[in-house]
Design a protein around this motif. Structure first.
Motif, PDB file in Angstrom:
ATOM      1  N   UNK A 113       0.829  -1.205   0.000  1.00  0.00           N
ATOM      2  CA  UNK A 113       0.000   0.000   0.000  1.00  0.00           C
ATOM      3  C   UNK A 113       0.868   1.261   0.000  1.00  0.00           C
ATOM      4  N   UNK A 114       1.899   1.299   0.841  1.00  0.00           N
ATOM      5  CA  UNK A 114       2.741   2.484   0.953  1.00  0.00           C
ATOM      6  C   UNK A 114       3.587   2.687  -0.297  1.00  0.00           C
ATOM      7  N   UNK A 115       4.050   1.596  -0.911  1.00  0.00           N
ATOM      8  CA  UNK A 115       4.816   1.718  -2.149  1.00  0.00           C
ATOM      9  C   UNK A 115       3.962   2.332  -3.259  1.00  0.00           C
ATOM     10  N   UNK A 116       2.723   1.897  -3.371  1.00  0.00           N
ATOM     11  CA  UNK A 116       1.826   2.476  -4.381  1.00  0.00           C
ATOM     12  C   UNK A 116       1.557   3.955  -4.088  1.00  0.00           C
ATOM     13  N   UNK A 117       1.406   4.293  -2.818  1.00  0.00           N
ATOM     14  CA  UNK A 117       1.167   5.681  -2.432  1.00  0.00           C
ATOM     15  C   UNK A 117       2.379   6.560  -2.764  1.00  0.00           C
ATOM     16  N   UNK A 118       3.599   6.048  -2.507  1.00  0.00           N
ATOM     17  CA  UNK A 118       4.806   6.816  -2.806  1.00  0.00           C
ATOM     18  C   UNK A 118       4.946   7.069  -4.305  1.00  0.00           C
ATOM     19  N   UNK A 119       4.624   6.083  -5.118  1.00  0.00           N
ATOM     20  CA  UNK A 119       4.699   6.279  -6.567  1.00  0.00           C
ATOM     21  C   UNK A 119       3.634   7.261  -7.039  1.00  0.00           C
ATOM     22  N   UNK A 120       2.450   7.165  -6.485  1.00  0.00           N
ATOM     23  CA  UNK A 120       1.362   8.043  -6.893  1.00  0.00           C
ATOM     24  C   UNK A 120       1.651   9.499  -6.549  1.00  0.00           C
ATOM     25  N   UNK A 121       2.302   9.731  -5.403  1.00  0.00           N
ATOM     26  CA  UNK A 121       2.588  11.095  -4.963  1.00  0.00           C
ATOM     27  C   UNK A 121       4.022  11.529  -5.256  1.00  0.00           C
ATOM     28  N   UNK A 122       4.775  10.647  -5.932  1.00  0.00           N
ATOM     29  CA  UNK A 122       6.131  10.981  -6.368  1.00  0.00           C
ATOM     30  C   UNK A 122       7.007  11.451  -5.198  1.00  0.00           C
ATOM     31  N   UNK A 123       6.987  10.693  -4.111  1.00  0.00           N
ATOM     32  CA  UNK A 123       7.830  10.998  -2.959  1.00  0.00           C
ATOM     33  C   UNK A 123       8.647   9.759  -2.601  1.00  0.00           C
ATOM     34  N   UNK A 124       9.670   9.953  -1.796  1.00  0.00           N
ATOM     35  CA  UNK A 124      10.509   8.842  -1.334  1.00  0.00           C
ATOM     36  C   UNK A 124      10.258   8.620   0.148  1.00  0.00           C
ATOM     37  N   UNK A 125      10.051   7.362   0.532  1.00  0.00           N
ATOM     38  CA  UNK A 125       9.802   7.000   1.928  1.00  0.00           C
ATOM     39  C   UNK A 125      10.943   6.097   2.386  1.00  0.00           C
ATOM     40  N   UNK A 126      11.633   6.517   3.449  1.00  0.00           N
ATOM     41  CA  UNK A 126      12.718   5.726   4.045  1.00  0.00           C
ATOM     42  C   UNK A 126      12.274   5.250   5.419  1.00  0.00           C
ATOM     43  N   UNK A 127      12.130   3.951   5.574  1.00  0.00           N
ATOM     44  CA  UNK A 127      11.767   3.347   6.849  1.00  0.00           C
ATOM     45  C   UNK A 127      13.044   2.899   7.563  1.00  0.00           C
ATOM     46  N   UNK A 128      13.308   3.452   8.748  1.00  0.00           N
ATOM     47  CA  UNK A 128      14.452   3.048   9.561  1.00  0.00           C
ATOM     48  C   UNK A 128      13.895   2.302  10.766  1.00  0.00           C
TER      49      UNK A 128
END
Length: 520
Positions: A129-144
């Motif tokens: 779900x989060x990967x699809x959201x990041x692509x849709x909004x053109x942002x990068x998400x880094x989970x640490x």
């Protein structure tokens, strides 16, 4: 133009450094201190005009994020989240209500061990779900993700390469750190199974000067990493053999292997679960070219233990009675092989399947009958391979309750009860031909000195029929363990010397002294 965000490790080459927008990245750390440090260094590596947001969990963001003196964005949006599953479930909705995530780098710092109580299916769904959201909004998400069992998390996520753009683990190794990259996919290409040593410098973590930047080929196929006990005192057989004093050091070095042969040593049955976790981690993270062998130095394994180790990814198990010459022949026979069996991503499934009886030691008569009866009707276990049940009657002068004080099962699934003047043991997944070996491990004295006779059942139908009969035994015939250590030492004339029970000889008068008898 879409932004590319670097991760905060100096001198790391671009194919392992860049995080383009429209992507999801995951980095595990051993400790929360390393997670906070990685987040701060990543912030310091960004451009002044970069759009960055940080979400912390378990700690206020202003105590985690430090003001950078060497660079970083002019503005950072800080958010905090609760340490509950709902926090990340509604993450995308909450972010959208606060900022426009377009061209943002969003760093999420979990609380320690946050994911351990969340099922793997929920983790996979969240990633998708989060990967699809990041692509849709053109942002990068880094989970640490700080986690004291990062190997488990890596095993769960290694198959998520279609949703995760990158998966890595940052762990301590002595005074240095190792960046273990499972895979990293960006505009420079795809890198996988890379290990980079990091040193601490004045500006933070940096790749060591001696680090080889070339891709790691399978040039270690002839290397053999072995426990020193495997060779039974012999020196290394060639320059390709590397010997280790313990399995833990061997496991840590095997983390960087590609196609080498790794040989663990097994001397005690309490090593089985730890060894299974090592094998599972290596197989899931290092791939199918690695040859993983277990050399049994003493009789320790039962059928279910062998199935557990093989299910975790072991290539071969060499039995304890195989001579060294045979052992070396078997090691040679697996060279060039590729592992082809499926290994589940969660080792808990294997442990539950191979160790279904979560009991050990003395059990009351009804509990014993119920546990063994349920095991006999388990359709997932092999027919006539579930274990051996044996009834032991003590020698005259010893009560069954006294003999029970000498019964010390150490293996999970070995249970015992007392009734009708005898001990009844059930040894899970024990073969009938290994019964004497098992009993010698359970009792510190010779079996013949404690028990006068025994009756054995080893087929499922025999055990099930006997359980039906003894379940109906009158309660007054049930036995109970002694409240204290008991008087068994006096009955069998034995003393414990902190290592084992030993018989104490006593003088016996053959004839009366007045008749010229002699004491011996």
């Amino acid at each position: 133009m879409n932004p590319i965000f670097p991760i905060g490790i100096h001198s790391l080459w671009d194919e392992l450094n860049h995080m383009p927008s429209g992507s999801l990245w995951w980095v595990n750390t051993d400790q929360d201190v390393d997670a906070y440090r990685l987040a701060n260094q990543t912030l310091a590596a960004q451009q002044a005009d970069a759009r960055v947001a940080v979400i912390t969990m378990g700690a206020p963001p202003r105590t985690v994020i430090q003001e950078s003196t060497v660079g970083g964005p002019d503005n950072i949006r800080l958010f905090s989240a609760r340490s509950s599953p709902d926090s990340l479930h509604f993450l995308t909705r909450d972010v959208m209500s606060s900022i426009d995530p377009y061209h943002y780098l969003i760093i999420i710092i979990n609380s320690v061990n946050y994911w351990q109580n969340i099922s793997s299916s929920l983790i996979h769904n969240w990633i998708k779900k989060t990967s699809s959201w990041a692509k849709e909004n053109n942002c990068a998400v880094l989970m640490i993700n700080p986690d004291n069992n990062s190997d488990k998390q890596s095993s769960l996520l290694v198959s998520e390469h279609r949703s995760l753009d990158g998966l890595a683990t940052l762990r301590r190794q002595g005074e240095m750190h190792l960046l273990d990259i499972a895979y990293w996919c960006n505009e420079k290409g795809v890198s996988a199974q890379r290990q980079i040593m990091l040193e601490t410098t004045a500006v933070g973590w940096s790749v060591t000067a001696a680090e080889d930047h070339a891709p790691q080929p399978r040039s270690d196929e002839k290397q053999v990493l072995s426990h020193i006990a495997v060779l039974e005192g012999a020196p290394p057989l060639s320059e390709n053999w590397h010997l280790y004093d313990n399995n833990e050091t061997l496991f840590n070095d095997a983390r960087t292997a590609q196609a080498a042969t790794v040989i663990f040593s097994l001397a005690q049955n309490n090593q089985i679960e730890g060894l299974a976790r090592h094998i599972h981690t290596l197989r899931r993270q290092r791939g199918t070219a690695l040859k993983i062998i277990v050399r049994e130095n003493q009789a320790s394994l039962r059928a279910t233990d062998e199935r557990l180790l093989l299910g975790c990814g072991a290539t071969m198990i060499i039995p304890w009675n195989a001579p060294l010459s045979r052992c070396l022949t078997l090691i040679e026979s697996v060279q060039g092989q590729m592992f082809s069996r499926h290994v589940p991503e969660d080792i808990t499934l294997l442990l539950d399947a191979m160790q279904p009886l979560k009991l050990r030691g003395y059990q009351p008569w009804p509990t014993f009958c119920q546990a063994v009866g349920a095991l006999m009707t388990n359709p997932l276990l092999p027919l006539d391979g579930k274990g051996v049940m044996v009834a032991l009657r003590p020698v005259p002068g010893i009560r069954a309750e006294q003999a029970l004080t000498l019964c010390r099962p150490v293996r999970m699934g070995d249970i015992v009860t007392v009734g009708d003047g005898r001990l009844v043991l059930f040894l899970s997944f024990c073969r009938i031909n290994d019964l004497d070996t098992a009993l010698n491990h359970i009792f510190p004295l010779p079996i013949g000195d404690i028990f006068s006779n025994r009756k054995v059942w080893f087929e499922d139908s025999q055990i099930a029929a006997e359980i039906v009969q003894i379940r109906d035994m009158n309660p007054e015939k049930w036995g109970n363990p002694l409240k204290g250590p008991g008087d068994i030492s006096a009955v069998v004339n034995a003393q414990h010397d902190s290592h084992a029970w030993r018989r104490v000889p006593q003088p016996i008068t053959l004839l009366d002294a007045s008749d010229g008898g002699t004491s011996v």
